[in-house]
Scaffold this motif. Sequence first.
Motif, PDB file in Angstrom:
ATOM      1  N   ALA A 213       1.157  -1.536   0.224  1.00 56.59           N
ATOM      2  CA  ALA A 213       0.147  -0.405  -0.073  1.00 56.59           C
ATOM      3  C   ALA A 213       1.106   1.099   0.058  1.00 56.59           C
TER       4      ALA A 213
ATOM      5  N   GLU B  54      -7.961  -3.250   5.916  1.00 57.09           N
ATOM      6  CA  GLU B  54      -7.275  -2.495   4.895  1.00 57.09           C
ATOM      7  C   GLU B  54      -7.182  -0.978   5.513  1.00 57.09           C
TER       8      GLU B  54
ATOM      9  N   SER C 258     -14.340   2.468   1.299  1.00 56.76           N
ATOM     10  CA  SER C 258     -14.922   1.529   0.038  1.00 56.76           C
ATOM     11  C   SER C 258     -15.899   1.454  -0.800  1.00 56.76           C
TER      12      SER C 258
ATOM     13  N   VAL D 170     -11.511   0.370  -1.486  1.00 59.64           N
ATOM     14  CA  VAL D 170     -11.438  -1.161  -1.615  1.00 59.64           C
ATOM     15  C   VAL D 170     -12.817  -1.568  -1.553  1.00 59.64           C
ATOM     16  N   ARG D 171     -13.172  -3.239  -2.342  1.00 58.87           N
ATOM     17  CA  ARG D 171     -13.732  -3.025  -2.100  1.00 58.87           C
ATOM     18  C   ARG D 171     -14.411  -4.650  -1.319  1.00 58.87           C
ATOM     19  N   ARG D 172     -15.624  -3.618  -0.319  1.00 59.01           N
ATOM     20  CA  ARG D 172     -15.759  -5.018   0.600  1.00 59.01           C
ATOM     21  C   ARG D 172     -17.138  -5.626   0.536  1.00 59.01           C
TER      22      ARG D 172
ATOM     23  N   TRP E 223      -9.447   1.024  -8.272  1.00 60.37           N
ATOM     24  CA  TRP E 223      -9.203   0.249  -7.200  1.00 60.37           C
ATOM     25  C   TRP E 223      -8.380  -0.348  -6.279  1.00 60.37           C
ATOM     26  N   TRP E 224      -8.880  -0.731  -5.716  1.00 59.51           N
ATOM     27  CA  TRP E 224      -7.521  -0.724  -3.931  1.00 59.51           C
ATOM     28  C   TRP E 224      -6.722  -2.706  -4.986  1.00 59.51           C
ATOM     29  N   HIS E 225      -7.681  -3.615  -5.161  1.00 63.72           N
ATOM     30  CA  HIS E 225      -7.375  -4.496  -5.703  1.00 63.72           C
ATOM     31  C   HIS E 225      -6.352  -4.901  -7.525  1.00 63.72           C
TER      32      HIS E 225
END
Length: 656
Positions: free
Chosen positions: A125, A149, A191, A223-225, A239-241
């Motif tokens: 990160a 995260e 997120s 973040v996708r939560r 996107w974080w991922h």
Amino acid sequence: MSEPAGETLSNLLREERRFPPPPELAAAANATAADYERADADSQAFWAAAAARLDWAQPWEQVLDWSGAPFARWFIGGRLNAAYNCLDRHVAAGHGDRVAFHWEGEPGDTRTITYAELTQEVCRAANALQALGVHSGDRVAIYMPMIPETVVAMLACARIGAPHTVVFGGFSAEALRGRILDCDAHVVITSDGGHRRGKPSALKPAVDEAVRECPEVRSVLVVRRTGQEVEWTDGRDVWWHDLVAEQPAEHEAEAFDSEHPLYIMYTSGTTARPKGILHTTGGYLTQVAWTHWAVFDVKPERDVFWTAADIGWVTGHSYIVYGPLANGVTSVLYEGTPDTPHKGRWWELVEKYRATILYCAPTAIRTFMKWGAEFPDRFDLSSLRLLGSVGEPINPEAWIWYRQNIGGDRCPVVDTWWQTETGAQLISPLPGVSTCKPGSALRPLPGVHADVVDDSGKPVPNGSGGYLVLTDPWPAMLRTIWGDEKRYVDTYWSRFSGMYFAGDGAKKDDDGDIWLLGRVDDVMNVSGHRISTTEVESALVSHPLVAEAAVVGATDPTTGQGVVAFVILRGDAEQAGTAGADEVATELRAHVAKEIGPIARPRQILVVTELPKTRSGKIMRRLLRDVAENRRLGDVTTLTDSSVMDEIRDRLPSAG
Ligand code: 6R9
């Protein structure tokens, strides 16, 4: 309820039971009476020893520079990296496999994250933030649910020297925008949403709305939560991922100056504009790590520590993230609410993770009291060995309930007084040393200098009340209000010359121990008598019908102010329909008159089902005052649930 039947219910300062430390805990306690002696002899040497528990890339030359008071500098010349101290050094010491977090999502999904894994994730990160052009000194806003995260994002910021500002996920787009603009953040981490009360609750739309009027924000890392649909702004949203996952898991942690800004945390206070409280690196981490180690007596190899609070509250910063990680401890991190999917959720988690230390707010404890002891009774809480309280004065009734029903009558309860501004706990028992008094935070921790003074700044004698002040600087103290040095001086250092004014009322008892009485703004003046809201609330809660109470002073033509009380009845009383609202009010008015005196007898008592609260469970008395005085409501952006106020207004006509 499992209190012994017939036991007298006692009011603040009247609860006479005393609880000495359990002998086994005292025998192996991290902090001992010698710590008070060492600190009394030389508090700078004491703090230097506490700082030496951290890993410094370059040692400091001087402990404290107070020559520019009230602007303090601690550990001058020293250099360190906060994230390195929370992560890499534990991995280097062979503890990479130790669990950093047992995370539990509200729907029941779980993740176990070791120190080695957390270190790698933070490195990725940190690389990602640098790829987005974030440099040391740049501010980054974080608006997230309680997921791993969030911790990763904070530590990634710390690692690259970019101060973070975490905005509580329950706050509105407007509150978020104000904070982003105030600290001029150009990057926001968020997120899609989080899980709350059994359903996904969106966060990204509030960011989109907030950022529309923040032209400087160039990147939003998401973040996708929950998997909710989100609107997407190409070129801005990432996107974080996608971004974080592709980064290398190594990152060289640069050492920063001890006074390098670590984070800004906004406090709403009672007045208009929130204050951006600035914390820096060396002093903050020193005192947070020391207090976490001493006050919770943590043993990293065997404790499972749980601060059941939001990361967006300073309690989360200091005692979910920086303190526990600096000490290399295993923690529980829980995403959701205490009653989802059932009212025993916390106790289920204590049983599941064998939590040994629990830290939470009195508001939660009073809610559990209201629900009844049958919920904790269903779970095995025998792993617990220590309990903590923070956020408000804990009334003796709740203290005893907590100790008996959660702590099995064996765990010490530490009532810890501190503030966003103080960074770390300042007044608290030490569990291996202090004999606890239900309802009292007792005395300043070693190395902390607090007193209770009168209007002219003179210390009050034992047995008297006044204003709580700090008479010397402490390592984790706020350094300023972001962008407003004058407001820093005016707010905290101008009321009493040379002393920090905390804004809280307090009393010293006959032993010199300190009892917190709430914010001085909340003190009522009835026919010239100063009455503390805390005392009246505590008297109300000591009545078997009452689970929670909030008291305000409303303008009164004859007495100046009149006492108006809002009460929530206990579960059993509510269900049994024990008495009509009028009888309840009559009974409670008489009870307060008996416990404190006729002067404190509430003019009005309103039975309600909820009270307006902030993220930390503090009752927003100014809104209740608005209701009691029939005014339009003031700013409600920091309420966790604004529908509460509609409900309270609806109940108003039934007022006595
Ligand atoms: C940590 C935190 C600070 C205010 C503080 C006081 C109240 C906190 C308390 C307490 C009595 C305690 N407060 N802990 N009052 N006993 N153990 O709560 O920070 O949200 O900034 O609030 O909370 O009134 O001045 P913050």
